[in-house]
Design a protein around this motif. Structure first.
Motif, PDB file in Angstrom:
ATOM      1  N   SER A  29      17.195  31.998  10.659  1.00 16.65           N
ATOM      2  CA  SER A  29      15.925  32.298  11.334  1.00 16.65           C
ATOM      3  C   SER A  29      16.079  32.319  12.849  1.00 16.65           C
ATOM      4  CB  SER A  29      14.861  31.273  10.918  1.00 16.65           C
ATOM      5  OG  SER A  29      15.207  29.975  11.340  1.00 16.65           O
TER       6      SER A  29
ATOM      7  N   ALA B 293      18.509  29.267   4.443  1.00 21.45           N
ATOM      8  CA  ALA B 293      17.929  30.322   5.280  1.00 21.45           C
ATOM      9  C   ALA B 293      17.528  29.842   6.665  1.00 21.45           C
ATOM     10  CB  ALA B 293      16.710  30.921   4.566  1.00 21.45           C
ATOM     11  N   ILE B 294      17.386  28.539   6.863  1.00 20.81           N
ATOM     12  CA  ILE B 294      16.908  28.015   8.152  1.00 20.81           C
ATOM     13  C   ILE B 294      17.787  28.461   9.328  1.00 20.81           C
ATOM     14  CG2 ILE B 294      16.633  25.889   9.495  1.00 20.81           C
ATOM     15  CD1 ILE B 294      15.453  24.584   7.003  1.00 20.81           C
TER      16      ILE B 294
ATOM     17  N   GLY C 222      17.969  38.681   7.929  1.00 19.46           N
ATOM     18  CA  GLY C 222      16.529  38.858   7.827  1.00 19.46           C
ATOM     19  C   GLY C 222      16.038  38.805   6.396  1.00 19.46           C
TER      20      GLY C 222
ATOM     21  N   GLY D  63      12.392  31.524  15.489  1.00 14.05           N
ATOM     22  CA  GLY D  63      13.213  30.642  14.664  1.00 14.05           C
ATOM     23  C   GLY D  63      12.511  29.345  14.336  1.00 14.05           C
TER      24      GLY D  63
ATOM     25  N   SER E   2      11.034  32.658   3.090  1.00 17.22           N
ATOM     26  CA  SER E   2       9.684  32.351   3.555  1.00 17.22           C
ATOM     27  C   SER E   2       8.654  32.713   2.493  1.00 17.22           C
ATOM     28  CB  SER E   2       9.391  33.116   4.849  1.00 17.22           C
ATOM     29  OG  SER E   2      10.290  32.740   5.873  1.00 17.22           O
TER      30      SER E   2
ATOM     31  N   LEU F 265      17.475  36.334  14.256  1.00 10.91           N
ATOM     32  CA  LEU F 265      16.781  37.537  13.796  1.00 10.91           C
ATOM     33  C   LEU F 265      16.648  38.578  14.898  1.00 10.91           C
ATOM     34  CD1 LEU F 265      13.917  35.937  11.658  1.00 10.91           C
ATOM     35  CD2 LEU F 265      16.078  36.917  10.862  1.00 10.91           C
TER      36      LEU F 265
ATOM     37  N   PHE G  34       9.653  30.010  11.640  1.00 12.99           N
ATOM     38  CA  PHE G  34      10.181  30.175  10.295  1.00 12.99           C
ATOM     39  C   PHE G  34      10.757  28.858   9.771  1.00 12.99           C
ATOM     40  CE2 PHE G  34      10.338  34.857  11.068  1.00 12.99           C
ATOM     41  CZ  PHE G  34       9.681  35.250   9.922  1.00 12.99           C
ATOM     42  N   SER G  35      11.439  28.128  10.648  1.00  8.44           N
ATOM     43  CA  SER G  35      12.031  26.854  10.219  1.00  8.44           C
ATOM     44  C   SER G  35      10.972  25.871   9.765  1.00  8.44           C
ATOM     45  CB  SER G  35      12.860  26.248  11.359  1.00  8.44           C
ATOM     46  OG  SER G  35      13.944  27.080  11.700  1.00  8.44           O
TER      47      SER G  35
ATOM     48  N   VAL H 237      15.886  35.191   5.359  1.00  9.77           N
ATOM     49  CA  VAL H 237      14.781  34.446   5.963  1.00  9.77           C
ATOM     50  C   VAL H 237      13.433  34.884   5.396  1.00  9.77           C
ATOM     51  CG1 VAL H 237      13.557  33.990   8.125  1.00  9.77           C
ATOM     52  CG2 VAL H 237      16.055  34.019   8.080  1.00  9.77           C
TER      53      VAL H 237
END
Length: 435
Positions: A181, A177-178, A115, A196, A122, A184, A199-200, A118
């Motif tokens: 996501s 980080a992708i 987390g 996911g 972000s 989480l 965020f991606s 991500v």
């Protein structure tokens, strides 16, 4: 308490408030002070039985060995000043990665770490997009303008602060980080998939804003590995080998289309290999790469940087951390495929996604000097913790750790073959370039 403080350390590495939010803190050794507090918390938890040292795991010894190798890279040259400069840097990175490896002892803590990756990535992606749309991001930082191949006008490239103060480094982290996501939430479902995907999407936009070719390589690797993960598990080993072979073949062959500035990197690798041949055992010394390259330029290749500075001795420890982490996740994913426990099912997902994150980071590191940075060692710790945690959901006689195979066989063969591969790729690229 030690895990909370370790999470705060990781958060601070990404957030870097002293460089833009609270400049009055710049120069104050916040991270060093935090490490000392973490040590006290660790000792307290160890004495009360709340923390166990996994003596059967090779990662702990490999991290210590890597720190020793950094010291030997200067001791071998009798360079005292270089040793004194290298030890604090290496100690911070190696010692904290060891701490993080020790405190990541349950799925919930791995989920927290994912987390942090991500959410902070972000945050950086929003910063990158603000630079594109309004001309400046958080703290008033603006993008940089650079000429890029295939573009008639100067490219607007977004960047962040500190160790992410280069568009390539920022793009690399966003790609890494992708995969996280998509893990989480504890349960897998539509809600998890939507989160996911959201965020991606944001992270991909951030990657595009960096205009980084190295990040594009990482992005392609991440999506390729994640695609393999959704296919039948029995195909996984064969498809992964195929992806790795195709990727290794594409690197030197694809460089025939590179422009002059990119070809300069190949020249730097050739100069680095010349320096490596002069000092093959212990290298030229940690942090001394630029002294052996014309113009003091960077390596632009984490693998070349590592074996040139630390020699075969140090490179073996660094490469073994990579190999043992990957193999541990591969075995954990295989054993937990049919697990019924909810945490075990989440760990199954995480083991595959963490492979995508690590392989994406490594693929872009082939063009970036990111061998000794905190994100790389955070990944070492996270992947290394997976088989240790997975043991709690398997029969007592089942072990996912195979030090003799992973450390002595695969790591030794892999480290030597990777050096040979870099050397051959330089010859191939030179042949293509001058054809």
């Amino acid at each position: 308490m030690s895990f909370f403080l370790s999470s705060l350390f990781v958060f601070m590495v990404f957030w870097r408030p002293q460089e833009w939010l609270v400049p009055q803190l710049f120069g104050i050794p916040l991270l060093q002070g935090l490490v000392y507090v973490i040590i006290l918390a660790l000792l307290l938890e160890y004495n009360t039985g709340q923390l166990r040292f996994p003596s059967e795991c090779p990662q702990a010894y490999l991290i210590v060995g890597l720190f020793f190798a950094v010291a030997m890279s200067h001791v071998a040259h009798f360079y005292f000043a270089g040793l004194m400069n290298a030890l604090p840097v290496a100690f911070r990175i190696c010692f904290f990665s060891l701490i993080l490896f020790l405190v990541l002892d349950r799925p919930s803590r791995l989920r927290t770490m994912a987390g942090i990756f991500v959410f902070m990535a972000s945050f950086m992606a929003i910063h990158a997009l603000l630079q594109q749309h309004r001309g400046y991001g958080f703290g008033g930082q603006g993008p940089i303008l650079q000429r890029r191949p295939g573009m008639d006008e100067l490219a607007v490239r977004s960047l962040f602060y500190g160790i992410f103060g280069d568009p390539n480094d920022l793009g690399q982290l966003l790609c890494t980080a992708i995969p996280f996501s998509f893990c989480l939430t504890r349960r897998k479902g539509v809600f998890s998939l939507v989160i996911g995907a959201a965020f991606s999407y944001l992270l991909v936009l951030g990657v595009i804003a960096t205009v980084s070719r190295g990040a594009y390589v990482a992005l392609a690797t991440v999506w390729a590995v994640m695609f393999v993960l959704v296919l039948p598990a029995r195909w996984f080993p064969y498809l992964m080998v195929g992806l790795m072979v195709a990727g290794l073949a594409a690197i030197p062959l694809g460089t025939g289309y590179l422009e002059g500035s990119a070809y300069d990197r190949v020249d730097f690798w050739g100069q680095a290999n010349w320096a490596f041949r002069q000092y093959p055992l212990f290298g030229v010394g940690f942090g001394m790469f630029a002294d052996y390259i014309a113009g003091g330029r960077a390596a632009h290749n984490a693998f070349v940087l590592c074996y040139t500075e630390l020699g075969l001795f140090g490179y073996w420890f660094w490469f073994a951390l990579l190999v043992t982490g990957i193999m541990g996740c591969v075995r954990a994913r295989d054993e937990l495929e049919n697990a019924e426990d909810e945490d075990a099912r989440w760990l199954y997902r995480f083991s595959g996604l963490s492979l995508a994150a690590m392989l994406g980071f490594c693929s872009s590191s082939y063009f970036l000097s990111r061998a000794f940075v905190f994100p790389m060692f955070f990944l070492f710790a996270m992947l290394g913790a997976v088989p240790v945690i997975a043991r709690n959901y398997l029969p007592e006689d089942k072990s996912l750790l195979k030090p003799q195979l992973d450390v002595y066989v695969l790591s030794t063969a892999g480290s030597l073959l990777s050096i040979v591969y870099v050397y051959i790729s330089i010859l191939v690229i030179n042949r293509i370039w001058h054809f």
